[in-house]
Scaffold this active site. Structure first.
Site, PDB file in Angstrom:
ATOM      1  CD  GLU A 217      -6.516  -6.932  -2.569  1.00  0.00           C
ATOM      2  OE1 GLU A 217      -7.653  -6.984  -2.046  1.00  0.00           O
ATOM      3  OE2 GLU A 217      -5.607  -7.721  -2.284  1.00  0.00           O
TER       4      GLU A 217
ATOM      5  CG  HIS B 156      -2.877  -8.691   2.146  1.00  0.00           C
ATOM      6  ND1 HIS B 156      -2.815  -8.844   3.505  1.00  0.00           N
ATOM      7  CD2 HIS B 156      -3.938  -9.418   1.737  1.00  0.00           C
ATOM      8  CE1 HIS B 156      -3.793  -9.641   3.910  1.00  0.00           C
ATOM      9  NE2 HIS B 156      -4.491 -10.010   2.848  1.00  0.00           N
TER      10      HIS B 156
ATOM     11  NE  ARG C 135      -5.030 -12.204  -4.612  1.00  0.00           N
ATOM     12  CZ  ARG C 135      -5.472 -12.694  -3.472  1.00  0.00           C
ATOM     13  NH1 ARG C 135      -6.597 -13.351  -3.437  1.00  0.00           N
ATOM     14  NH2 ARG C 135      -4.785 -12.520  -2.378  1.00  0.00           N
TER      15      ARG C 135
END
Ligand code: ADP
Length: 398
Positions: A385, A180, A91
């Site tokens: 996620e 996000h 990420r």
């Protein structure tokens, strides 16, 4: 195929290992207090006992080594050798204007992310530390970068430019980026599946309501606007962040309180939002409890939070020229029936009617929570996620 997903923060490292043959989680965990006394790794395999490993972790590389050992441990492990890890998905918070999708990590990509560190000084450097550590320890394993900003790169100029001198955009890339994105994309895809309609035909407003909170207008599968901006400070009121503000307030506070810009930034990021208004906590559970006991500031903090979400739903419906569904996700969105109800209470005029019998006491489960005759659906969609990062990683390496 097994994918290791890494989310490196300044002093923490969260991980999941996912079997992508059937998208099942094998283990998850977190290394905390990296570089600080009292560091540890909490490792939670799905089918075995969890364990806490208390060990000095001086940097992210040491943390990753401990995590990899835990993944192979004979009592708590989920792989027999590291060869079973086929890819690592990282990420990464900020990819600037460089990437509109996930990418295989190459030296060129790393250079581009280093350039973006200036835009996300708290987030990108630790994300990069995770990448460097894996390059050393898992040199042969392909790595993919999945960016919080990427999904919003489809925004038109009219959404991403601020009404500032154009030269500031040209010189410094000052613009709306949005964050996000991995979550907004995931819940948009899942909502289309739940509604049994092609994503390319839908107008959605996705509401990621956690400690950090943002919303996106997702039209035909693409983000066309979002509430967070140049940094994750803009938009909704959040746990500790102020969100939208008259920019003139900043110099006024500096003058009145005799503060420098760092002190004001600290107030806006860490001491504002529902914490600042309520004086109770940044955690919505505490504020809901205080509000239930007639704490007026807690009540008004919640009202301010709800109202801004409602306002953006209206704004984005107008921007898209219609609305098929409002989607709630993340900590508060998934768990608080009160928040969902209060946010939606004035939306009947546009055909969005929440059904209390479906909404009340519902937590963390995907569901349509509007009445059957509601023309705008209201949806609860748990985000994931890590799975989205693993999917993007798998897609790129196959
Ligand atoms: P982040 O990832 O930004 O830290 P999360 O998506 O995990 O945020 O959301 C965390 C927030 O969700 C908590 O601060 C809390 O306010 C809220 N939350 C979690 N569970 C509940 C609940 N049952 N009721 C109300 N709020 C909740």
């Amino acid at each position: 195929m097994k994918v290791l997903v890494l989310n490196c923060g300044s002093s923490s490292l969260k991980y999941q290992i996912i079997n992508m043959e059937n998208e099942t989680l094998l283990a998850k965990g977190v290394a905390e207090r990296i570089g600080i006394e009292g560091s540890f790794v909490k490792h939670e395999p799905v089918d075995k006992d969890k364990t806490v490993i208390e060990v000095a972790l001086h940097n992210h590389k040491e943390a990753i080594k401990v995590v990899l050992d835990a993944l192979q441990d004979k009592d708590h492990g989920v792989v027999s050798t590291l060869d079973e890890i086929n890819a690592v998905g990282h990420r990464v918070v900020h990819a600037g204007e460089k990437f509109s999708g996930s990418v295989m990590i190459t030296q060129e990509v790393i250079d581009a992310l280093e350039e973006c560190s200036d835009l996300a000084p708290l987030h990108n450097p630790p994300n990069l530390m995770g990448i460097y550590a894996c390059q050393e320890i898992l040199a042969e394993v392909p790595m993919v970068g999945v960016f919080d900003t990427a999904f919003h790169q489809t925004m038109p100029k009219s959404s991403y430019l601020y009404a500032l001198p154009y030269e500031l955009y040209e010189k410094y890339k000052i613009r709306r980026y949005g964050f996000h994105g991995t979550s907004h994309k995931y819940v948009a895809i899942k909502t289309a599946e739940l509604l049994e309609k092609p994503l390319e035909t839908l107008k959605l407003v996705t509401c990621h309501l956690g400690n950090g909170a943002s919303m996106a207008a997702v039209m035909n599968g693409k983000s066309i606007d979002t509430t967070m901006g140049f940094t994750p400070l803009e938009g909704l009121a959040m746990g500790t962040r102020c969100g939208d503000l008259d920019p003139a307030i900043i110099s006024y506070i500096m003058e009145k309180e005799g503060l420098d810009i760092n002190a004001v930034n600290n107030i806006m990021n860490k001491k504002s939002g529902v914490l600042g208004i309520s004086g109770v906590s940044s955690d919505f559970r505490d504020i809901e409890n205080a509000a239930a006991q007639d704490n007026e500031r807690a009540q008004v903090a919640l009202e301010i939070f709800y109202k801004r979400v409602t306002k953006y739903i209206g704004a984005y419906a107008a921007e898209m020229g219609g609305l098929d569904a409002v989607v709630f996700t993340a900590g508060l969105g998934e768990n608080s029936d009160t928040a969902r109800k209060e946010i939606c209470k004035t939306l009947a005029f546009m055909g969005a009617n929440i059904d209390d019998s479906k909404n009340d006491n519902l937590r963390g489960k995907e569901a349509i929570i509007s009445t059957d005759d509601s023309t705008v659906k209201i949806v609860l969609m748990p985000t994931n996620e890590e799975l989205m990062i693993a999917r993007e990683t798998k897609a790129l390496i196959s």
